[in-house]
Scaffold this motif. Structure first.
Motif, PDB file in Angstrom:
ATOM      1  N   ASN A  31       0.803  -1.221   0.000  1.00 14.13           N
ATOM      2  CA  ASN A  31       0.000   0.000   0.000  1.00 14.13           C
ATOM      3  C   ASN A  31       0.836   1.271   0.000  1.00 14.13           C
ATOM      4  O   ASN A  31       0.296   2.359   0.139  1.00 14.13           O
ATOM      5  CB  ASN A  31      -0.931   0.020   1.219  1.00 14.13           C
ATOM      6  CG  ASN A  31      -1.929  -1.105   1.185  1.00 14.13           C
ATOM      7  OD1 ASN A  31      -2.503  -1.400   0.152  1.00 14.13           O
ATOM      8  ND2 ASN A  31      -2.125  -1.738   2.321  1.00 14.13           N
TER       9      ASN A  31
ATOM     10  N   ARG B  40      -2.939   4.594   5.169  1.00 17.55           N
ATOM     11  CA  ARG B  40      -2.619   3.674   4.073  1.00 17.55           C
ATOM     12  C   ARG B  40      -2.346   2.249   4.559  1.00 17.55           C
ATOM     13  O   ARG B  40      -2.298   1.323   3.758  1.00 17.55           O
ATOM     14  CB  ARG B  40      -1.408   4.174   3.289  1.00 17.55           C
ATOM     15  CG  ARG B  40      -1.668   5.537   2.617  1.00 17.55           C
ATOM     16  CD  ARG B  40      -0.661   5.836   1.557  1.00 17.55           C
ATOM     17  NE  ARG B  40      -0.715   4.900   0.441  1.00 17.55           N
ATOM     18  CZ  ARG B  40      -1.561   4.996  -0.591  1.00 17.55           C
ATOM     19  NH1 ARG B  40      -2.441   5.951  -0.636  1.00 17.55           N
ATOM     20  NH2 ARG B  40      -1.515   4.109  -1.565  1.00 17.55           N
TER      21      ARG B  40
ATOM     22  N   THR C  32      -3.106  -1.259   5.960  1.00 15.89           N
ATOM     23  CA  THR C  32      -4.213  -2.207   6.131  1.00 15.89           C
ATOM     24  C   THR C  32      -3.731  -3.494   6.806  1.00 15.89           C
ATOM     25  O   THR C  32      -4.458  -4.481   6.808  1.00 15.89           O
ATOM     26  CB  THR C  32      -4.850  -2.578   4.777  1.00 15.89           C
ATOM     27  OG1 THR C  32      -3.876  -3.258   3.980  1.00 15.89           O
ATOM     28  CG2 THR C  32      -5.389  -1.360   4.048  1.00 15.89           C
TER      29      THR C  32
ATOM     30  N   LYS D 127     -10.734  -0.022   4.000  1.00 15.61           N
ATOM     31  CA  LYS D 127      -9.591   0.828   3.649  1.00 15.61           C
ATOM     32  C   LYS D 127      -8.853   0.253   2.440  1.00 15.61           C
ATOM     33  O   LYS D 127      -8.467   0.989   1.537  1.00 15.61           O
ATOM     34  CB  LYS D 127      -8.635   0.958   4.839  1.00 15.61           C
ATOM     35  CG  LYS D 127      -7.560   2.005   4.634  1.00 15.61           C
ATOM     36  CD  LYS D 127      -6.467   1.994   5.691  1.00 15.61           C
ATOM     37  CE  LYS D 127      -6.932   2.133   7.090  1.00 15.61           C
ATOM     38  NZ  LYS D 127      -5.802   2.228   8.045  1.00 15.61           N
ATOM     39  N   TYR D 128      -8.684  -1.066   2.415  1.00 14.83           N
ATOM     40  CA  TYR D 128      -8.047  -1.733   1.282  1.00 14.83           C
ATOM     41  C   TYR D 128      -8.816  -1.436  -0.011  1.00 14.83           C
ATOM     42  O   TYR D 128      -8.225  -1.076  -1.027  1.00 14.83           O
ATOM     43  CB  TYR D 128      -7.978  -3.239   1.535  1.00 14.83           C
ATOM     44  CG  TYR D 128      -7.728  -4.058   0.294  1.00 14.83           C
ATOM     45  CD1 TYR D 128      -6.445  -4.190  -0.226  1.00 14.83           C
ATOM     46  CD2 TYR D 128      -8.776  -4.679  -0.386  1.00 14.83           C
ATOM     47  CE1 TYR D 128      -6.217  -4.931  -1.372  1.00 14.83           C
ATOM     48  CE2 TYR D 128      -8.543  -5.409  -1.531  1.00 14.83           C
ATOM     49  CZ  TYR D 128      -7.257  -5.535  -2.022  1.00 14.83           C
ATOM     50  OH  TYR D 128      -7.049  -6.252  -3.163  1.00 14.83           O
TER      51      TYR D 128
ATOM     52  N   LYS E 232     -10.787   1.060  -0.694  1.00 12.28           N
ATOM     53  CA  LYS E 232     -10.615   2.477  -1.025  1.00 12.28           C
ATOM     54  C   LYS E 232      -9.261   2.713  -1.683  1.00 12.28           C
ATOM     55  O   LYS E 232      -9.160   3.429  -2.690  1.00 12.28           O
ATOM     56  CB  LYS E 232     -10.745   3.320   0.234  1.00 12.28           C
ATOM     57  CG  LYS E 232     -10.548   4.793   0.022  1.00 12.28           C
ATOM     58  CD  LYS E 232     -10.600   5.547   1.331  1.00 12.28           C
ATOM     59  CE  LYS E 232     -10.087   6.964   1.129  1.00 12.28           C
ATOM     60  NZ  LYS E 232      -9.698   7.596   2.370  1.00 12.28           N
ATOM     61  N   LEU E 233      -8.208   2.117  -1.137  1.00 12.76           N
ATOM     62  CA  LEU E 233      -6.874   2.288  -1.708  1.00 12.76           C
ATOM     63  C   LEU E 233      -6.790   1.666  -3.103  1.00 12.76           C
ATOM     64  O   LEU E 233      -6.117   2.212  -3.978  1.00 12.76           O
ATOM     65  CB  LEU E 233      -5.813   1.672  -0.785  1.00 12.76           C
ATOM     66  CG  LEU E 233      -5.591   2.408   0.537  1.00 12.76           C
ATOM     67  CD1 LEU E 233      -4.728   1.555   1.468  1.00 12.76           C
ATOM     68  CD2 LEU E 233      -4.958   3.766   0.298  1.00 12.76           C
TER      69      LEU E 233
ATOM     70  N   GLU F 198      -8.013   3.939  -5.901  1.00 11.67           N
ATOM     71  CA  GLU F 198      -7.206   5.135  -6.244  1.00 11.67           C
ATOM     72  C   GLU F 198      -6.495   4.967  -7.571  1.00 11.67           C
ATOM     73  O   GLU F 198      -6.082   3.965  -7.989  1.00 11.67           O
ATOM     74  CB  GLU F 198      -6.161   5.410  -5.164  1.00 11.67           C
ATOM     75  CG  GLU F 198      -6.733   5.921  -3.885  1.00 11.67           C
ATOM     76  CD  GLU F 198      -5.649   6.226  -2.846  1.00 11.67           C
ATOM     77  OE1 GLU F 198      -4.454   5.937  -3.048  1.00 11.67           O
ATOM     78  OE2 GLU F 198      -6.027   6.757  -1.806  1.00 11.67           O
TER      79      GLU F 198
END
Length: 82
Positions: free
Chosen positions: A21, A37, A39, A75-76, A78-79, A82
């Motif tokens: 990440n 960032r 995870t 969160k993973y 969402k990243l 990107e």
């Protein structure tokens, strides 16, 4: 829960390239982990890769950024978007 690098870090440079990440960067004195960032490698691996390769065991869970596995997966996702 995000991870944190403690001041026992010897700047050996092995953790940074292992982070999927890009959460690990060189700080002023030691490497640092960006909690937004990190995870704990959820979504990528079964265990945090930085912890697996750290020769001095200086990467514990960060008590200031408590997250469960479901939150880490969000969160993973969402990243990855990107």
């Amino acid at each position: 829960m995000a991870l944190i690098i403690t001041d026992e870090c010897i700047n050996c440079d092995v953790c940074e390239p292992e982070c999927p990440n890009s959460a690990i960067t060189q700080g002023e004195e030691i490497y640092e982990i960006a909690p937004d960032r990190c995870t704990e490698c959820v979504g990528h691996y079964d265990e945090p890769q930085c912890v697996a390769v750290c020769p001095v065991d200086c990467i514990p869970k960060d008590p200031d950024h408590v997250e469960d596995e479901e939150q880490l997966m969000v969160k993973y996702d969402k990243l990855q978007a990107e």
